[in-house]
Design an enzyme around this catalytic site. Structure first.
Site, PDB file in Angstrom:
ATOM      1  CB  ALA A  46      -0.925  -0.012   1.214  1.00 35.99           C
ATOM      2  CB  THR A 198      18.460   1.836  -0.506  1.00 31.27           C
ATOM      3  OG1 THR A 198      17.985   0.794   0.354  1.00 31.27           O
ATOM      4  CG2 THR A 198      17.507   1.987  -1.681  1.00 31.27           C
ATOM      5  CG  ASP A 231       7.544   0.846   1.469  1.00 30.08           C
ATOM      6  OD1 ASP A 231       8.174  -0.144   1.029  1.00 30.08           O
ATOM      7  OD2 ASP A 231       6.941   0.825   2.557  1.00 30.08           O
TER       8      ASP A 231
END
Length: 278
Positions: A46, A198, A231
């Site tokens: 989400a 990352t 995200d």
């Protein structure tokens, strides 16, 4: 100039985030007092869908929530940020929940209770050749593995939380996204077509078959919370590479998006159009 972004389908988790903000993270066995508590929309799937919609993409989501108040609220939240929630159904379990602790420096620790996310499948889902598909590992690994054969277009996998990936998925994925800890835990990614890694405030790098091809620094910002950064980065790098942006431009933009995300509380921070970060 970067090309226009294509559509995106996110296959992933939907959670309620229960976050305690404290001065410092507790050590094992320690109790820390004085925290404040908040409930937010979350779940890696989400979060990435919301970020992609705010970055300007046309986004739909495949996932599951419980037949409960939290589930209905999470679906409504996605609709409000512009995500097509028609592929989200009611699972047999309660809506997933993440228990998060964030300290004053923005560092966090997270425990995820999967709930309805354990019910996510792609049975009956049809993916268009022109849409990118982005998945994570907070849903059943079998569901993510099945994407290797089901997706005709661009496939990206955020291999988090770190789990051993099937060879067929590693060889099929156009992009795998991990942090430096996950990259070290998944040696099979050395053979992957393209991997974005990352490094927190140190930025990110892009590898092709284990060879570094691009690296970008992260802009210096005042961090409030790092919960939504990863995200947001995943959404940005997937959209950029799917659109055909060159590796350095895509990586630089994604790092800027991640840096913007840490300046906000919550896992679904407000963001600008992706082109504004180039």
């Amino acid at each position: 100039m970067p090309q226009t972004m294509g559509p995106l389908c996110v296959v992933g988790s939907i959670n309620v985030d229960v976050t305690a903000s404290v001065e410092r993270l507790p050590a094992p066995g320690e109790t820390v007092l004085g925290g404040s508590l908040r409930r937010d929309a979350g779940g890696k799937g989400a979060n990435q869908a919301a970020a992609a919609a705010r970055l300007g993409a046309r986004v739909r989501m495949v996932g599951a929530v419980g037949d409960d108040t939290d589930g209905r609220a999470m679906v409504q939240n996605l609709r409000e940020v512009g995500v097509d929630a028609g592929g989200i159904w009611l699972g047999e379990h309660p809506t997933g929940t993440a228990l998060i602790t964030v300290d004053d420096a923005g560092e966090n620790s997270i425990v995820v209770c999967a709930g309805a996310n354990a019910d996510v499948t792609i049975d009956g889902v049809v993916f268009a050749p022109e849409e990118a598909v982005l998945a994570q590992l907070e849903i059943p690994r079998e569901t993510v593995a099945a994407l290797a054969a089901a997706v005709p277009g661009f496939l990206a996998v955020n291999a988090a939380p770190a789990q051993t990936l099937p060879d067929a998925l590693v060889s099929r994925a156009d992009l795998v996204i991990v942090n430096e800890t996950e990259y070290a835990a998944l040696p099979e990614l050395a053979a992957a077509r393209r991997v974005a890694v990352t490094f927190g405030s140190a930025g990110a790098a892009l590898f092709e078959r284990g060879v570094e091809v691009a690296r970008a620094a992260a802009p210096r910002v005042q961090a409030v919370s790092s919960v939504g950064a990863g995200d947001a980065f995943c959404a940005a790098i997937t959209l950029a590479l799917h659109a055909g942006w060159d590796a350095e431009t895509a990586l630089r933009a994604a790092c800027a998006v991640g840096a913007d995300a840490v300046t906000h509380l919550g896992a679904q921070p407000p963001l600008r159009e992706l082109a504004a970060y180039v």
